[in-house]
Motif scaffolding. Structure first.
Motif, short mmCIF file in Angstrom:
data_model
loop_
_atom_site.label_atom_id
_atom_site.label_comp_id
_atom_site.label_asym_id
_atom_site.label_seq_id
_atom_site.Cartn_x
_atom_site.Cartn_y
_atom_site.Cartn_z
N ASP A 170 0.83 -1.21 0.00
CA ASP A 170 0.00 0.00 0.00
C ASP A 170 0.86 1.25 0.00
OD1 ASP A 170 -1.24 -2.33 1.27
OD2 ASP A 170 -3.01 -1.06 1.46
N ALA A 193 2.47 1.90 -3.30
CA ALA A 193 1.52 2.43 -4.27
C ALA A 193 1.20 3.89 -4.00
CB ALA A 193 0.24 1.59 -4.23
N ASP A 253 3.96 6.04 -5.24
CA ASP A 253 3.95 6.14 -6.70
C ASP A 253 2.82 7.01 -7.22
OD1 ASP A 253 6.16 4.56 -6.85
OD2 ASP A 253 5.05 2.69 -7.20
N CYS A 261 -0.63 6.70 -6.34
CA CYS A 261 -1.98 6.13 -6.27
C CYS A 261 -2.70 6.63 -5.03
CB CYS A 261 -1.92 4.60 -6.24
SG CYS A 261 -1.33 3.85 -7.77
N GLY A 276 -6.87 3.58 -5.74
CA GLY A 276 -5.90 3.08 -6.70
C GLY A 276 -5.03 1.99 -6.12
N ALA A 277 -4.62 2.17 -4.85
CA ALA A 277 -3.82 1.14 -4.19
C ALA A 277 -4.63 -0.14 -4.01
CB ALA A 277 -3.34 1.65 -2.84
N PHE A 316 -7.24 -1.31 -5.93
CA PHE A 316 -7.54 -2.03 -7.16
C PHE A 316 -6.30 -2.41 -7.96
CE2 PHE A 316 -11.64 0.17 -6.47
CZ PHE A 316 -12.46 -0.94 -6.47
N ARG A 317 -5.22 -1.65 -7.83
CA ARG A 317 -4.02 -1.94 -8.61
C ARG A 317 -3.02 -2.83 -7.89
NH1 ARG A 317 -2.39 3.83 -11.57
NH2 ARG A 317 -4.42 4.17 -12.60
N VAL A 318 -3.08 -2.86 -6.57
CA VAL A 318 -2.09 -3.60 -5.81
C VAL A 318 -2.72 -4.69 -4.96
CG1 VAL A 318 -0.24 -3.45 -4.11
CG2 VAL A 318 -0.54 -1.62 -5.78
N PRO A 377 -5.21 -7.50 -6.94
CA PRO A 377 -4.47 -8.55 -7.65
C PRO A 377 -3.73 -9.51 -6.72
CG PRO A 377 -4.13 -6.44 -8.73
CD PRO A 377 -4.85 -6.15 -7.45
#
Length: 287
Positions: free
Chosen positions: A182, A185, A188, A190, A194-195, A197-199, A202
């Motif tokens: 987290d 992310a 970066d 997010c 964003g953290a 759904f993107r990290v 998955p």
């Protein structure tokens, strides 16, 4: 060539043979009902109603053809697919957000929320049947929203007992995902969503799949609420199978055939997602 000495950690031969015998008996115990269902579904009705025979004297696929005309099985199949699919999607989406908030944030009432979610699993479902029935009828009388006898009302009903377990399961899985992901992310660029759904999502696929399989199987085979909360047009498969039993006769061969047919989606989904299911159910056990 001399035999190698047995390892001191190796199991004794008596244990190995006992395990093989036990597993063989257990496999036979599990497969025996399946064999009876399969053979009965391939017999004429006259043979099924007579004395049971392990080897059928005549095989026919007629029961698999007649199951679609004896009762509106296709309509029941569509109703079950819509209800189970919608309940699964709602359970997964809501559980992901709720479990992520509990796992990653500290807020007032967090412990009360988690205890409440877990404590709902202690009560049998029949306790909620009459209250939900009265609530749905009252809402329909006061607002005109038909929850009783509708697919939407049945979906909400299934969420009452699939969602708490889904949230509790995902909390344990999200706790096992390192929080460093987290933070990386966020660094970066997010945001919190964003953290997620993107990290996190998955990385939590096995847990999410386990929740989805649990919610779908619960809704697909549920009988108690479906028998009360549905009518002729919204009846699901678990209740619709009763239509093969009439005042004059019981179509045992068609019941067996229909039972095997309606089991195909669950069995196929379980086999395809088995590795994710096992990983999701064991997640969070060791941290």
């Amino acid at each position: 060539m001399p035999r190698k000495p047995a390892s001191p950690m190796a199991a004794p031969r008596s244990f190995l043979w006992s395990r093989r015998i036990f597993l063989t008996v257990l496999t036979g115990f599990v497969l025996l009902p399946v064999y009876v269902m399969l053979t009965s579904s391939l017999k004429p009705l006259a043979d099924v109603t007579q004395s049971f025979r392990w080897l059928p004297s005549e095989l026919t696929i007629r029961p698999y053809i007649d199951i679609w005309s004896t009762v509106p099985l296709a309509d029941y199949f569509v109703n079950s697919l819509i209800v189970a699919g919608a309940a699964t999607v709602c359970s997964v989406v809501i559980a992901v957000f709720a479990a992520y908030a509990v796992s990653r944030y500290t807020f007032r009432g967090k412990r009360v929320f988690t205890v409440t979610v877990l404590s709902t699993q202690m009560f049998p479902g029949i306790l909620f049947l009459l209250p939900l029935f009265l609530i749905y009828v009252s809402i329909g009388n006061s607002t005109g929203i038909a929850l009783f006898g509708s697919r939407g009302g049945l979906i909400l009903t299934y969420l009452t007992f699939s969602l708490p377990f889904s949230i509790w399961m995902l909390i344990g899985y999200f706790d096992s995902v390192p929080k460093d992901l987290d933070e990386a992310a966020l660094v970066d660029g997010c945001g919190p969503l964003g953290a997620l759904f993107r990290v996190i999502v998955p990385a939590a696929i096995p847990g999410i799949v386990a929740v989805a399989v649990y919610a779908f199987m619960t809704a697909w085979g549920e009988v108690l609420f479906a028998s009360v909360m549905t009518n002729e047009t919204t009846r699901t498969l678990a209740v619709g199978l009763q239509g093969y039993s009439t005042l004059n006769d019981v179509y045992w061969n068609q019941i067996m055939a229909a039972s095997l047919v309606v089991s195909v989606p669950v069995v196929a989904g379980f086999l395809l997602l088995q590795r994710y299911l096992v990983a999701g159910l064991t997640a969070g056990a060791v941290k």
